[in-house]
Design a protein around this motif. Structure first.
Motif, short mmCIF file in Angstrom:
data_model
loop_
_atom_site.label_atom_id
_atom_site.label_comp_id
_atom_site.label_asym_id
_atom_site.label_seq_id
_atom_site.Cartn_x
_atom_site.Cartn_y
_atom_site.Cartn_z
N LEU A 152 2.84 11.32 11.22
CA LEU A 152 3.45 10.44 10.24
C LEU A 152 2.36 9.80 9.38
O LEU A 152 1.19 9.83 9.71
CB LEU A 152 4.30 9.36 10.93
CG LEU A 152 3.69 8.61 12.14
CD1 LEU A 152 2.80 7.49 11.67
CD2 LEU A 152 4.79 8.09 13.04
N ALA A 153 2.80 9.23 8.28
CA ALA A 153 1.89 8.51 7.39
C ALA A 153 2.37 7.07 7.29
O ALA A 153 3.57 6.81 7.17
CB ALA A 153 1.88 9.17 6.02
N ILE A 154 1.44 6.12 7.36
CA ILE A 154 1.78 4.69 7.30
C ILE A 154 0.99 4.07 6.16
O ILE A 154 -0.24 4.19 6.12
CB ILE A 154 1.45 3.98 8.62
CG1 ILE A 154 2.03 4.73 9.82
CG2 ILE A 154 1.98 2.55 8.59
CD1 ILE A 154 1.66 4.12 11.17
N GLU A 155 1.68 3.39 5.25
CA GLU A 155 0.97 2.79 4.11
C GLU A 155 1.63 1.49 3.68
O GLU A 155 2.82 1.26 3.87
CB GLU A 155 0.94 3.77 2.93
CG GLU A 155 2.31 4.24 2.48
CD GLU A 155 2.26 5.29 1.39
OE1 GLU A 155 1.50 5.09 0.42
OE2 GLU A 155 2.98 6.31 1.51
N HIS A 156 0.81 0.63 3.11
CA HIS A 156 1.27 -0.64 2.54
C HIS A 156 1.78 -0.36 1.13
O HIS A 156 1.05 0.17 0.29
CB HIS A 156 0.09 -1.63 2.52
CG HIS A 156 0.42 -2.98 2.00
ND1 HIS A 156 -0.56 -3.86 1.55
CD2 HIS A 156 1.60 -3.64 1.87
CE1 HIS A 156 0.01 -4.98 1.17
NE2 HIS A 156 1.32 -4.88 1.35
N VAL A 157 3.04 -0.71 0.87
CA VAL A 157 3.65 -0.43 -0.43
C VAL A 157 4.27 -1.71 -0.98
O VAL A 157 4.26 -2.75 -0.34
CB VAL A 157 4.72 0.68 -0.31
CG1 VAL A 157 4.10 1.99 0.18
CG2 VAL A 157 5.86 0.24 0.60
N GLY A 158 4.82 -1.60 -2.19
CA GLY A 158 5.55 -2.72 -2.75
C GLY A 158 4.67 -3.76 -3.41
O GLY A 158 3.45 -3.61 -3.50
N PRO A 159 5.27 -4.84 -3.87
CA PRO A 159 4.56 -5.86 -4.65
C PRO A 159 3.35 -6.47 -3.95
O PRO A 159 2.33 -6.74 -4.60
CB PRO A 159 5.64 -6.91 -4.92
CG PRO A 159 6.92 -6.15 -4.87
CD PRO A 159 6.73 -5.11 -3.82
N THR A 160 3.45 -6.69 -2.63
CA THR A 160 2.31 -7.33 -1.95
C THR A 160 1.11 -6.41 -1.83
O THR A 160 0.02 -6.85 -1.44
CB THR A 160 2.70 -7.84 -0.56
OG1 THR A 160 3.18 -6.74 0.24
CG2 THR A 160 3.77 -8.93 -0.64
N SER A 161 1.28 -5.13 -2.13
CA SER A 161 0.15 -4.19 -2.07
C SER A 161 -0.64 -4.17 -3.37
O SER A 161 -1.69 -3.53 -3.45
CB SER A 161 0.66 -2.78 -1.78
OG SER A 161 1.39 -2.25 -2.87
N VAL A 162 -0.15 -4.89 -4.39
CA VAL A 162 -0.82 -4.93 -5.70
C VAL A 162 -1.66 -6.20 -5.78
O VAL A 162 -1.11 -7.31 -5.82
CB VAL A 162 0.19 -4.89 -6.85
CG1 VAL A 162 -0.54 -4.90 -8.19
CG2 VAL A 162 1.10 -3.67 -6.73
N PRO A 163 -2.99 -6.12 -5.80
CA PRO A 163 -3.83 -7.32 -5.84
C PRO A 163 -3.49 -8.22 -7.03
O PRO A 163 -3.35 -7.75 -8.15
CB PRO A 163 -5.25 -6.75 -5.96
CG PRO A 163 -5.15 -5.37 -5.39
CD PRO A 163 -3.79 -4.88 -5.77
N GLY A 164 -3.35 -9.50 -6.73
CA GLY A 164 -3.13 -10.48 -7.79
C GLY A 164 -1.71 -10.60 -8.29
O GLY A 164 -1.43 -11.45 -9.15
N GLN A 165 -0.80 -9.79 -7.78
CA GLN A 165 0.58 -9.82 -8.29
C GLN A 165 1.45 -10.76 -7.47
O GLN A 165 1.56 -10.62 -6.26
CB GLN A 165 1.19 -8.41 -8.24
CG GLN A 165 2.66 -8.37 -8.68
CD GLN A 165 3.19 -6.96 -8.76
OE1 GLN A 165 2.63 -6.13 -9.47
NE2 GLN A 165 4.26 -6.67 -8.03
N PRO A 166 2.12 -11.73 -8.12
CA PRO A 166 3.07 -12.58 -7.39
C PRO A 166 4.17 -11.72 -6.78
O PRO A 166 4.53 -10.67 -7.32
CB PRO A 166 3.62 -13.50 -8.48
CG PRO A 166 2.58 -13.49 -9.55
CD PRO A 166 2.01 -12.10 -9.54
N ALA A 167 4.69 -12.14 -5.64
CA ALA A 167 5.68 -11.33 -4.95
C ALA A 167 6.42 -12.17 -3.92
O ALA A 167 6.01 -13.29 -3.59
CB ALA A 167 5.01 -10.14 -4.25
N ARG A 168 7.51 -11.61 -3.43
CA ARG A 168 8.16 -12.20 -2.26
C ARG A 168 7.23 -12.02 -1.08
O ARG A 168 6.61 -10.96 -0.92
CB ARG A 168 9.49 -11.46 -2.03
CG ARG A 168 10.40 -12.10 -1.00
CD ARG A 168 11.79 -11.48 -1.11
NE ARG A 168 11.73 -10.05 -0.79
CZ ARG A 168 12.00 -9.54 0.40
NH1 ARG A 168 12.34 -10.34 1.41
NH2 ARG A 168 11.95 -8.25 0.61
#
Length: 326
Positions: A240-256
């Motif tokens: 399997l592959a495991i990765e951090h995705v979504g808004p919190t994976s983008v440096p400096g981006q506000p997110a939930r």
């Protein structure tokens, strides 16, 4: 059961924290105490050390002469490996006995000095690091314990750096304040995080993050790395592959404030198996979810099977998205 790893540099005050946790009801498993137990007078461990390194490692009272053992065991790599082959299996077996004896609904704290150095953090639901700056630790150890400054500095140099401990820490307890102040910090940790964390594990209740958008947190990336390491250990290296995705994976981006972890699985049978395993690892399935939380996962889920799991840590919401062939 909630499993907590407790660590910190020499002189940081792990024993104080462990004592405070024990007073609150935690089950403490002390690695240093176990290391002493397995070589007590009359033990098989002590007899094997004497056979390997000579009778001079036994003191007149029948106990282990640690200085004599160190002089022999650390003389070369082969001797050190011999020492480890005698001690490590016994320490591991005794540790497992204590772990298995702990109550299923308890909070188990393993006090291990070398969690960071040994890369053991993923084996715990939470890693707590006790910190005091080097100058203060040096002062405490020389003044209160009577240790030689050269000995203290040598031991500090052999341990993990502050940066390495920060990278491994889910909880950072600063013990540099007034004597006893850290006990209140431990009580807060117990009430606000450890008790609800263990309850969530027992009830298989995942934590749903608040919907508010917050400023980017520079710690999200490190938190995600630790979550991925725990998931990787729990799943046992399957395909399997495991990765951090979504808004919190983008440096400096506000997110939930939720870490979205995508697990891509090669076959449906493995997905079914992993779904059960993750629940036991503190990431129970969210049975009410039928579609991915994130828009960018919708396309990946089309034509595939999708399961959503959530972490049990009340202060670190994690959503684990499992995608596999239908």
């Amino acid at each position: 059961m909630l499993r907590v790893g407790l660590t910190g540099g020499i002189g940081a005050g792990k024993s104080t924290v462990a004592g405070a946790l024990a007073d609150l009801g935690a089950v403490i498993v002390d690695a240093d105490r176990i290391a002493r137990e397995v070589v007590e007078p009359g033990s098989e461990g002590l007899a094997e050390l004497a056979a390997a390194f000579g009778p001079t490692v036994i003191a007149a009272d029948g106990s282990l002469d640690r200085a004599a053992l160190a002089a022999r065991a650390f003389a070369d790599d082969e001797s050190r490996l011999t020492l480890n082959s005698i001690l490590h299996p016994r320490i591991g077996a005794r540790t497992q006995e204590y772990v298995q004896a702990a109550p299923a609904d308890g909070i188990l704290v393993q006090d291990i000095p070398l969690i960071v150095e040994g890369g053991m953090g993923a084996a715990f639901d939470l890693v707590v690091v006790v910190h005091v700056d080097e100058a203060e630790r040096l002062r405490r150890l020389t003044e209160y314990r009577g240790m030689e400054e050269s000995d203290v500095r040598a031991r500090m140099a052999a341990q993990a750096t502050v940066e390495q401990r920060r990278a491994a820490a889910d909880v950072w307890l600063d013990n540099g304040g007034a004597p006893g102040a850290i006990v209140e910090d431990v009580r807060t940790l117990w009430i606000e995080r450890l008790i609800p964390f263990e309850r969530n594990i027992s009830e298989q209740s995942g934590v749903i993050a608040a919907s508010d958008i917050v400023e980017a947190n520079p710690e999200w990336a490190g938190q995600a790395r630790r979550a991925i390491a725990r998931l990787g250990l729990a799943t046992g290296g399957r395909s399997l592959a495991i990765e951090h995705v979504g808004p919190t994976s983008v440096p400096g981006q506000p997110a939930r404030d939720c870490l979205d972890i995508l697990v891509t699985i090669a076959d449906a049978a493995t997905a079914q198996e992993l779904s059960a395993i993750l629940g036991g690892a503190g990431f129970p399935v969210d049975s009410g979810a039928t579609t991915p939380d994130l828009a960018d996962l919708q396309a990946r889920a089309v034509g595939n099977s999708y399961r959503l799991h959530r972490g049990c840590d009340p202060l670190r919401p994690v959503a684990v998205h499992l995608i596999s062939p239908a």
